[in-house]
Design a protein around this motif. Structure first.
Motif, PDB file in Angstrom:
ATOM      1  N   ARG A 199     -13.511   6.781 -29.813  1.00 40.17           N
ATOM      2  CA  ARG A 199     -14.314   6.689 -28.585  1.00 40.17           C
ATOM      3  C   ARG A 199     -14.399   5.256 -28.082  1.00 40.17           C
ATOM      4  O   ARG A 199     -14.219   5.001 -26.889  1.00 40.17           O
ATOM      5  N   TYR A 200     -14.669   4.322 -28.980  1.00 43.09           N
ATOM      6  CA  TYR A 200     -14.768   2.924 -28.569  1.00 43.09           C
ATOM      7  C   TYR A 200     -13.410   2.346 -28.218  1.00 43.09           C
ATOM      8  O   TYR A 200     -13.295   1.494 -27.323  1.00 43.09           O
ATOM      9  N   ILE A 201     -12.385   2.778 -28.898  1.00 45.70           N
ATOM     10  CA  ILE A 201     -11.043   2.335 -28.523  1.00 45.70           C
ATOM     11  C   ILE A 201     -10.726   2.779 -27.100  1.00 45.70           C
ATOM     12  O   ILE A 201     -10.073   2.060 -26.329  1.00 45.70           O
ATOM     13  N   GLY A 202     -11.240   3.956 -26.714  1.00 48.10           N
ATOM     14  CA  GLY A 202     -11.084   4.408 -25.337  1.00 48.10           C
ATOM     15  C   GLY A 202     -11.807   3.497 -24.358  1.00 48.10           C
ATOM     16  O   GLY A 202     -11.266   3.155 -23.293  1.00 48.10           O
ATOM     17  N   PHE A 203     -13.048   3.082 -24.690  1.00 45.89           N
ATOM     18  CA  PHE A 203     -13.775   2.144 -23.821  1.00 45.89           C
ATOM     19  C   PHE A 203     -13.001   0.837 -23.666  1.00 45.89           C
ATOM     20  O   PHE A 203     -12.878   0.300 -22.553  1.00 45.89           O
ATOM     21  N   VAL A 204     -12.506   0.317 -24.782  1.00 49.25           N
ATOM     22  CA  VAL A 204     -11.756  -0.933 -24.740  1.00 49.25           C
ATOM     23  C   VAL A 204     -10.488  -0.758 -23.920  1.00 49.25           C
ATOM     24  O   VAL A 204     -10.136  -1.619 -23.095  1.00 49.25           O
ATOM     25  N   ARG A 205      -9.797   0.360 -24.127  1.00 42.31           N
ATOM     26  CA  ARG A 205      -8.557   0.596 -23.385  1.00 42.31           C
ATOM     27  C   ARG A 205      -8.825   0.707 -21.890  1.00 42.31           C
ATOM     28  O   ARG A 205      -8.078   0.155 -21.068  1.00 42.31           O
ATOM     29  N   HIS A 206      -9.889   1.411 -21.516  1.00 41.50           N
ATOM     30  CA  HIS A 206     -10.228   1.522 -20.101  1.00 41.50           C
ATOM     31  C   HIS A 206     -10.556   0.157 -19.500  1.00 41.50           C
ATOM     32  O   HIS A 206     -10.108  -0.162 -18.387  1.00 41.50           O
ATOM     33  N   SER A 207     -11.340  -0.629 -20.227  1.00 41.07           N
ATOM     34  CA  SER A 207     -11.704  -1.963 -19.725  1.00 41.07           C
ATOM     35  C   SER A 207     -10.471  -2.838 -19.563  1.00 41.07           C
ATOM     36  O   SER A 207     -10.309  -3.519 -18.537  1.00 41.07           O
ATOM     37  N   LEU A 208      -9.606  -2.836 -20.571  1.00 33.22           N
ATOM     38  CA  LEU A 208      -8.407  -3.665 -20.506  1.00 33.22           C
ATOM     39  C   LEU A 208      -7.457  -3.184 -19.409  1.00 33.22           C
ATOM     40  O   LEU A 208      -6.814  -4.003 -18.728  1.00 33.22           O
ATOM     41  N   THR A 209      -7.370  -1.870 -19.235  1.00 33.23           N
ATOM     42  CA  THR A 209      -6.498  -1.326 -18.190  1.00 33.23           C
ATOM     43  C   THR A 209      -6.966  -1.763 -16.810  1.00 33.23           C
ATOM     44  O   THR A 209      -6.187  -2.265 -15.986  1.00 33.23           O
ATOM     45  N   LEU A 210      -8.249  -1.567 -16.542  1.00 34.51           N
ATOM     46  CA  LEU A 210      -8.792  -1.966 -15.242  1.00 34.51           C
ATOM     47  C   LEU A 210      -8.672  -3.470 -15.025  1.00 34.51           C
ATOM     48  O   LEU A 210      -8.271  -3.918 -13.940  1.00 34.51           O
ATOM     49  N   ALA A 211      -9.024  -4.248 -16.057  1.00 31.55           N
ATOM     50  CA  ALA A 211      -8.975  -5.699 -15.915  1.00 31.55           C
ATOM     51  C   ALA A 211      -7.545  -6.182 -15.720  1.00 31.55           C
ATOM     52  O   ALA A 211      -7.277  -7.072 -14.892  1.00 31.55           O
TER      53      ALA A 211
END
Length: 548
Positions: free
Chosen positions: A330-342
């Motif tokens: 779940r947290y890896i998903g948050f990190v991936r979403h943040s990195l993708t958008l950024a």
């Protein structure tokens, strides 16, 4: 002859010109959409808002702006003058350390200090234990208040004033200050009458930048329950489902933000004024000793302690005891979403900055200057306003497209644009393009015009010159711009909350959600990750300060 050739601008390629103008037009779109939606929505909503909450929104926003202005001015100017004009133990360390709070979003400090200062926090618990007080036997300032929000914002925004004021003090000649001292003025009097007026334009620009960030803030005021225009836009859009009310509130905030942008630009234009003798003699530093050195140490140390050290310790103590697993799927998903958008937003914003900056270099004039000015306006527009300005027209387009597809092909397209991450990435580009443009233009100043002339004499066109001459020289500036936008997107909250696709949460959204549920131990984990990423551009700034 070569100097004449080097100063002659070459016509920009049609693709470059259209690309720069399209970027400027897209940056103007959300502001126009807010204006149209607000003016065509009728007066019933704004009349109801005026009778109920508009006055409270205006009063709270105005008071917050005043408090942050005074706080950032006092801390930023005072610390800048001490590290520039005086010498005391640890001054070299504070030159760099005073920039560190810039890495912290204000809402992260809000979470950290709520844990420390709230009723069950360590400070009040220790007071009750030592004094034998009951819960109602004493008074303690409420951190969850407008004053608490102002303190959080001051602690993370004063580096804007500090950096600009310090740069201005460094550029000043010591002759005028020493003349005031020779006439009998004490150091503080000479500072007030000589150094401060010379640095006024730079200081005003720093304070205005802090104010623009203040009116754009959502996470801090929402968590502390302070009703401002930023929280009102979110409440109208989501809680009340009132699109017209959100647009009209956004127009009020947009008007104030653009007024500040005009003031900031005017102050930046005046910032060229400096003493012409600055290259003749530097100001000799004042050696402090005894209580004066101790006072300077405390005055410079408190902002660093309260703005960086205490929040990190508080977040670490919360995060270690939490049940949040940073390496869970779940947290890896948050990190991936943040990195993708950024990553997407940083790349798109950098390309837009190159288009606008190179267009102005190749074809200087009113058209290029106007395009750059429009593109820079996004920095003065809060994320919530940009979100409303983009969702209103694109949601209407999505609905019209879906209706046409249903009627023609019996197929539903759904939220074709507003349900994707690309509209959110576009909002980030509008919001942070000014930062990328500033970094790009700072590096472009090192590319002499004769290099363009030499490239043309070798038969290279404008795009080949950009690719083979400009970009290699600008690589450090481009990387800096990329990193600044990347980190700004990682921290951005209001536009992300409003525009993110379903089930596409980021670290900032997760931290806000957990903190809103009073799960501060859980919110500490994503907050620490955001701070760790935010330290990257601050380290670059610190290196530049150290070199200077």
């Amino acid at each position: 002859m070569s100097s004449i050739i080097s100063k002659t601008p070459r016509a920009a390629p049609r693709l470059l010109s259209w690309g720069a103008l399209v970027v400027a037009g897209l940056c103007l779109l959300p502001m126009l959409a807010v204006l149209i939606a607000a003016l065509t929505g009728g007066t019933d909503t704004i009349a109801h808002l005026a009778d109920s909450v508009l006055g409270r929104y205006a009063a709270n926003t105005g008071l917050l702006v005043i408090l942050v202005s005074l706080g950032t001015f006092a801390i930023g100017v005072g610390s800048a003058w001490l590290v520039t004009m005086t010498r005391f133990p640890g001054v070299r360390l504070f030159e760099i350390a005073l920039v560190l709070p810039l890495a912290f979003p204000a809402y992260v400090l809000a979470y950290a200090y709520t844990h420390v200062l709230d009723h069950p926090g360590i400070v009040q618990t220790s007071l009750r234990s030592m004094m034998g007080w009951g819960p109602r036997d004493y008074w303690f300032p409420d951190i969850r208040s407008l004053g608490g929000a102002a303190v959080m914002l001051v602690l993370v925004l004063y580096p804007y004033v500090y950096l600009l004021a310090r740069a201005s003090f460094l550029q000043q000649s010591g002759s005028t200050f020493m003349a005031a001292r020779a006439l009998g003025s004490r150091p503080l009097v000479a500072f007030w009458r000589v150094s401060l007026p010379l640095a006024r334009p730079a200081i005003a620009a720093g304070v205005l930048l802090a104010v623009m960030e203040t009116i754009a803030d959502f996470g801090t005021v929402a968590y502390f329950g302070v009703q401002t225009f930023a929280t009102g836009i979110y409440t109208s859009w989501f809680s009340l489902g009132d699109r017209t009310g959100a647009a009209q509130l956004a127009l009020c905030l947009l008007t104030f933000a653009l007024l500040l942008a005009v003031l900031e630009r005017k102050q930046r234009g005046q910032a060229k004024y400096h003493d012409s003798s600055q290259g003749q003699k530097q100001h000799p530093p004042i050696e402090l000793a005894g209580w004066q050195a101790a006072a300077a140490l405390i005055l410079c140390g408190l902002p660093v302690l309260l703005g960086a050290v205490v929040p990190v310790i508080s977040l670490l103590s919360l995060g270690i005891g939490s049940e949040q697993d940073l390496f869970s799927p779940r947290y890896i998903g948050f990190v991936r979403h943040s990195l993708t958008l950024a990553g997407l937003a940083a790349g798109l914003t950098l390309v837009a900055a190159i288009l606008l900056g190179y267009f102005q270099r190749m074809q200087p004039g009113r058209l290029a200057s106007g395009a750059n000015y429009v593109a820079r306006m996004g920095y003065a527009v809060p994320g919530g306003v940009i979100a409303v300005g983009l969702l209103v027209p694109f949601a209407a387009f999505d609905n019209a497209l879906d209706a046409w597809m249903r009627a023609t092909f019996d197929v539903s397209t759904g939220l074709f644009i507003t349900g994707s991450i690309w509209l959110l990435v576009f909002a980030y580009m509008v919001r942070f393009l000014a930062a990328a443009l500033g970094a790009y233009e700072g590096g472009q100043a090192r590319v002499h015009a004769n290099m363009d002339a030499a490239s043309r004499s070798l038969g290279k066109g404008p795009m080949a010159t950009l690719r083979r001459v400009h970009l290699p020289i600008l690589t450090p500036s481009l990387l800096t711009a990329l990193l600044i936008v990347f980190v700004d997107v990682m921290k951005e909250l209001p536009a992300t909350l409003i525009m993110r696709p379903f089930n596409f949460d980021t670290l900032a959204v997760q931290a806000y959600r957990l903190a809103s549920d009073e799960r501060l131990d859980g919110a500490a984990v994503p907050s620490l990750v955001i701070v760790a990423v935010g330290l990257l551009p601050v380290i670059l700034i610190c290196r530049q300060v150290g070199r200077r």
